[in-house]
Structure formats: C-alpha cells, structure tokens
Scaffold this motif. Sequence first.
Motif, PDB file in Angstrom:
ATOM      1  N   HIS A   1      -8.724 -11.706   0.718  1.00  0.00           N
ATOM      2  CA  HIS A   1      -7.528 -11.074   1.270  1.00  0.00           C
ATOM      3  C   HIS A   1      -6.341 -11.536   0.426  1.00  0.00           C
ATOM      4  CE1 HIS A   1      -5.036  -9.524   4.669  1.00  0.00           C
ATOM      5  NE2 HIS A   1      -4.191 -10.421   4.219  1.00  0.00           N
ATOM      6  N   GLY A   2      -5.482 -10.596   0.042  1.00  0.00           N
ATOM      7  CA  GLY A   2      -4.333 -10.951  -0.798  1.00  0.00           C
ATOM      8  C   GLY A   2      -4.638 -10.934  -2.278  1.00  0.00           C
ATOM      9  N   PHE A   3      -5.755 -10.329  -2.678  1.00  0.00           N
ATOM     10  CA  PHE A   3      -6.156 -10.383  -4.088  1.00  0.00           C
ATOM     11  C   PHE A   3      -5.163  -9.722  -5.029  1.00  0.00           C
ATOM     12  CE2 PHE A   3      -8.064  -6.291  -2.799  1.00  0.00           C
ATOM     13  CZ  PHE A   3      -7.690  -5.470  -3.845  1.00  0.00           C
ATOM     14  N   ASN A   4      -4.304  -8.855  -4.506  1.00  0.00           N
ATOM     15  CA  ASN A   4      -3.353  -8.159  -5.378  1.00  0.00           C
ATOM     16  C   ASN A   4      -2.103  -8.978  -5.676  1.00  0.00           C
ATOM     17  OD1 ASN A   4      -2.663  -5.399  -6.626  1.00  0.00           O
ATOM     18  ND2 ASN A   4      -0.815  -5.895  -5.469  1.00  0.00           N
ATOM     19  N   ASN A   5      -1.862 -10.025  -4.921  1.00  0.00           N
ATOM     20  CA  ASN A   5      -0.633 -10.808  -5.057  1.00  0.00           C
ATOM     21  C   ASN A   5      -0.780 -11.821  -6.188  1.00  0.00           C
ATOM     22  OD1 ASN A   5       1.563 -12.553  -4.795  1.00  0.00           O
ATOM     23  ND2 ASN A   5       1.631 -12.341  -2.580  1.00  0.00           N
ATOM     24  N   ASP A   6      -0.156 -11.531  -7.324  1.00  0.00           N
ATOM     25  CA  ASP A   6      -0.345 -12.360  -8.510  1.00  0.00           C
ATOM     26  C   ASP A   6       0.497 -13.631  -8.519  1.00  0.00           C
ATOM     27  OD1 ASP A   6       2.114 -11.191  -8.945  1.00  0.00           O
ATOM     28  OD2 ASP A   6       1.553 -10.154 -10.776  1.00  0.00           O
ATOM     29  N   THR A   7       1.109 -13.960  -7.400  1.00  0.00           N
ATOM     30  CA  THR A   7       1.867 -15.206  -7.309  1.00  0.00           C
ATOM     31  C   THR A   7       1.090 -16.303  -6.592  1.00  0.00           C
ATOM     32  OG1 THR A   7       2.974 -14.751  -5.188  1.00  0.00           O
ATOM     33  CG2 THR A   7       3.992 -13.847  -7.183  1.00  0.00           C
ATOM     34  N   THR A   8      -0.133 -16.018  -6.132  1.00  0.00           N
ATOM     35  CA  THR A   8      -0.905 -16.993  -5.372  1.00  0.00           C
ATOM     36  C   THR A   8      -2.301 -17.147  -5.972  1.00  0.00           C
ATOM     37  OG1 THR A   8      -2.095 -15.594  -3.784  1.00  0.00           O
ATOM     38  CG2 THR A   8       0.249 -16.014  -3.346  1.00  0.00           C
TER      39      THR A   8
END
Length: 286
Positions: free
Chosen positions: A254-261
């Motif tokens: 979950h959240g795989f698209n967020n390149d800040t994490t």
Amino acid sequence: MTRLTARDFDPRVLDLFDRYVHGQLSRRDFIAAAGAGVLASMAPSFAAPLVAADDPRLRAAYVEYPSPQGYGTVRGYLVQPAGAAGKLPAVLVVHENRGLNPHIEDFARRLALEGFLAFAPDALFPLGGYPGNEDKARELFARLDQARTRADFVAASQALKAHPAANGKVGVVGFCYGGGMANYLATVQPDLAAAVPFYGAQPPASEVPKIKAPLLIHDAENDARIRAGWPAYEAALRAAGVRYEYHLYPGVEHGFNNDTTPRYDEAAARLAWRRTVAFLRQELAA
C-alpha cells in the motif's frame, strides 16, 4: 546513503506502519511495537521532487473556490502547462490522509507537464492547511467533518470543470484516502469523465449503480486491508455494467506510488503512471 525500500522491513512492521498511518494504531503503540528508529526511517522525504516548483514549463498558483455545502472555501494548488494552446483536459488530484503535502504538489506538476490542467485541493485548509509535518497533519485530519470535506471536493471538481482553461471534462486521481474519495466522487457526480483510485476504499455496493465514469483501479498485492473490499466492489461494478480496468501490482505495498517513502516501488509506480496518463488522455479528450 542507500535509500531504504519496503524490502528492507519485516512484513509485520509494514503492517504495523499501515495501521499507524491510517489511525488504527497510535504513535506510542507503533513505537512500542516496532521501535522509534523504524518509524523515523519510514518517514517521507520531500527533498527531491521530480518536477521543481519553479519549473518554467509550468504555471502554478494557490487558488480558492467557494464551497457553500462544505467548509465555505476550498483552497488548492492549480498547475497548467505554460503557453498551452487551446482548452486542457482537467484532473482533480486528491491527497492521502495528510493533506496537500509537497509530494502531491509534485504529482500535480507531473500531470501538468503531460498537458493536463491539474488541481490539488487541501482538505486541511479549514484547519489552517497542511502544517508541514506529517504527524501533525494526520492528527488534524482526524478532526475534519468528512461530510463537509466531501462537499469541498465536489465543489473543487465543479470549479475545475468550469475553469476557463479547461475543456469541460474532469477526471480524478486519488491516493489512499484520495483513492476512496475518487471512488466516492464517481458515485455522486454523473458528469465525472474518469476516476483513477490508487489503493482506495471502495464505496458501498448500493452506490455503485450511480457510477457513470470509467474507472482505472490500482491496488497493491500486499494490502490486505484494501484488497478485502475488492471482490464485493468488482461484483457490484459488473452487475451495474460500469466500465473499469483493475490492476493488481504483485509484491508491492500500500502506498507503492509515493516516491517519498520506503514503500515506493519504482517499477510498479512507473507502470501505473503510464497507464494513468494514457487512460486520462483517452477519457478526457475534447
């Protein structure tokens, strides 16, 4: 310094972090279970946006629109390609449950570089706006009246559709909380032209027949919380004859698209991006 990824963490820690992010586990309980160092290592870093805020290829500004059924005023980040000729397809960008942070502004700029008029509202504006700290933002988010917040996003979508630079077609892209909002907007706005929920909560099956927009749905394989709702949603979509595409990205969080994490997965995010841009271009063409 080597950047951490989801593969550097025990799956049990990732599950705890997901519960923490979504308000099911307190910061104290997460630290007790996983350790303060783990939490710090999973915090987002906004130091390297893909598109700079002052990129000369873009025109960006913070704008406000009335929202009489919501909190009164909706404020957000509006971006468009500089010197664009003709009307533009418009995309509403809906953030995660932390408000309009730098990552979502960066995503709006990426869309604008692809030829879209992108508007990213800040649901936290009635409470002072995104506070610059993810933990504080999460705490503020819990204080929102969601009925009024949903009305704010409806108002934002209508304002975007009526924008002088827009071609009259609006799509919505949302992430996590924003993915759920994208699904919700599809049930209440028959004039919505497209919806792209990334790992978002599904609407009640009884609301699905109201959906008129085509859907492009992105889910992560390692996301039991969101995936649990998919079978019922899919059955309702099929029963209602809603046009949709569903993509499940193997081995990602979950959240795989967020390149800040650390939960970011570059291959999955790039593929989802290509699919999203192509879908929006097709559905929002004048």
